[in-house]
Design an enzyme around this catalytic site. Structure first.
Site, short mmCIF file in Angstrom:
data_model
loop_
_atom_site.label_atom_id
_atom_site.label_comp_id
_atom_site.label_asym_id
_atom_site.label_seq_id
_atom_site.Cartn_x
_atom_site.Cartn_y
_atom_site.Cartn_z
N GLU A 142 40.80 41.04 48.54
CA GLU A 142 40.33 41.96 49.54
C GLU A 142 39.60 41.20 50.98
OE1 GLU A 142 37.67 46.07 49.55
OE2 GLU A 142 36.77 44.36 48.24
N HIS A 187 33.55 28.89 39.65
CA HIS A 187 34.99 29.26 39.71
C HIS A 187 35.63 30.19 39.02
CE1 HIS A 187 34.97 25.80 37.03
NE2 HIS A 187 35.68 26.63 36.16
N GLU A 243 40.45 28.38 39.85
CA GLU A 243 41.24 27.52 38.77
C GLU A 243 42.45 27.93 38.19
OE1 GLU A 243 38.64 26.00 35.33
OE2 GLU A 243 40.70 25.41 34.66
N ASN A 273 50.88 27.65 32.22
CA ASN A 273 51.21 27.35 30.57
C ASN A 273 52.77 26.92 31.04
OD1 ASN A 273 48.81 27.31 29.11
ND2 ASN A 273 48.65 29.51 30.08
N HIS A 290 39.68 42.48 42.10
CA HIS A 290 40.21 41.52 43.11
C HIS A 290 39.30 40.34 43.46
CE1 HIS A 290 37.95 44.82 45.36
NE2 HIS A 290 37.24 43.81 45.89
N1 GSH Z 1 39.10 53.52 42.18
C1 GSH Z 1 38.94 52.43 42.73
C2 GSH Z 1 39.43 51.20 41.88
O1 GSH Z 1 38.82 51.01 40.79
O2 GSH Z 1 39.72 50.29 42.49
C3 GSH Z 1 37.58 52.51 43.08
C4 GSH Z 1 36.88 51.25 43.94
C5 GSH Z 1 37.49 51.40 45.17
O3 GSH Z 1 38.24 52.44 45.93
N2 GSH Z 1 37.11 50.40 46.09
C6 GSH Z 1 37.22 50.48 47.60
C7 GSH Z 1 38.80 50.44 47.85
O4 GSH Z 1 39.67 49.80 47.30
C8 GSH Z 1 36.83 49.07 48.17
S1 GSH Z 1 34.86 49.08 48.19
N3 GSH Z 1 38.95 51.34 48.90
C9 GSH Z 1 40.57 51.39 49.35
C10 GSH Z 1 40.81 51.56 50.55
O5 GSH Z 1 39.64 52.08 51.49
O6 GSH Z 1 41.95 51.69 50.93
#
Ligand code: GSH
Length: 296
Positions: A151, A33, A85, A89, A103
């Site tokens: 996400e 978890h 979990e 507090n 996330h």
């Molecule tokens: N700068 C980003 C962070 O630190 O969160 C890099 C990671 C990232 O961009 N991940 C993708 C994302 O959040 C998912 S793998 N994309 C946003 C989108 O496609 O709107």
């Protein structure tokens, strides 16, 4: 740790049915978890149940220690389902999220459907469903009442039963982080993914045979960023082990910063060891047999 390497070498050489059966019985480490703090456990539970279709798995109130806890997820933790979990507090109304924790990933065959259900239940959709920037996977982001992001990822072919598929953590050096998870925690590095246009690289590590089998850590390295703010809301991920003492040895050999020496927790007796990775992300390893006993 030498003891661990011996076991690995032996299992690779096993060919007989009996040995295979013995290996199958051996404890397989898994993600248990994630632990974090919220302003109001009841509000969070209601949200996860109504917006994301989770179940309340167990809860406890510890008035002497001025906190309460609830576990939510999609299935029985003893059968390998991941859970959250939640900790409240007494009297603490908000926390600082920081940006080291990213996330939780939830896999679904249909992102639009899940997002509409969540929206109808009052969820805040911070990123509408659509292909990820620079890729094809359909995804969306939902923010919970405390600001934690989920996400939602479209994975029509996914084998695992549990929608939980990722915990995303940001790291300063992806190679260093992936090596740490392999050496210190015995995970497998599944793949890396470079997004040149958006200046980041991802690395995926976990315990199954493949990324399709269950939970993974999605490690994100943003170009030019070497440190993140850990805040005080997100706490740690709990992983299972069959031997906290051997696990501690292995963590130490891999250069981990042990934050709690291996041994039983006062009161409940569950054996744990906890440590931080090179970026400061905290992990706790929990004895699997002791963990199961907590349900009795
Ligand atoms: N700068 C980003 C962070 O630190 O969160 C890099 C990671 C990232 O961009 N991940 C993708 C994302 O959040 C998912 S793998 N994309 C946003 C989108 O496609 O709107």
């Amino acid at each position: 740790a030498p003891a661990h390497r011996r076991r690995t070498a032996t299992s690779l050489r096993m060919t007989t049915t009996a040995a295979a059966a013995a290996a199958a019985e051996k404890h397989q480490p898994r993600f248990l978890h994630a632990v974090y703090r919220v302003a109001d456990v009841q509000r969070s539970v209601d949200y996860y149940v109504r917006a994301l279709g989770m179940r309340l798995l167990r809860e406890r109130d510890m008035p002497q220690d001025r906190f309460k806890n609830a576990f939510v997820g999609y299935g029985d933790e003893r059968e390998g389902y991941f859970s959250l979990e939640l900790t409240e507090n007494y009297g603490v109304k908000s926390y600082h999220l920081g940006d080291a924790f990213g996330h939780f990933g939830l896999a679904t065959p249909n992102v639009h459907e899940l997002v509409e259900r969540a929206r109808a239940a009052g969820a805040e959709v911070t990123r509408e469903p659509g292909p990820v920037q620079g890729g094809r996977t359909v995804m969306a982001f939902i923010r919970d009442p405390d600001g934690f992001l989920f996400e939602i990822l479209e994975r029509p072919q996914r084998r695992a039963r549990d929608p939980f598929c990722q915990v995303m953590l940001r790291v300063g050096d992806l190679q260093r982080a992936m090596q740490f998870y392999e050496r210190a925690l015995g995970m497998r590095a599944f793949r890396t993914h470079r997004n040149e246009a958006h200046h980041y690289t991802l690395g995926f590590v976990g315990y199954g045979e493949s990324e399709q089998d269950g939970m993974v850590l999605e490690l994100t390295e943003n170009d030019g960023v070497s440190e993140y703010d850990h805040g005080d809301a997100y706490a740690q991920v709990a992983l299972s082990t069959d031997d906290v003492y051997a696990a501690a040895e292995r963590l130490r050999n891999a250069g981990a910063n042990i934050t709690r020496e291996p041994g039983p927790l006062p009161g409940i007796g569950t054996k744990i060891v906890s440590a931080r990775d090179p970026d400061g992300h905290k992990f706790v390893l929990v004895d699997w047999t002791d963990f199961l006993r907590e349900f009795e």
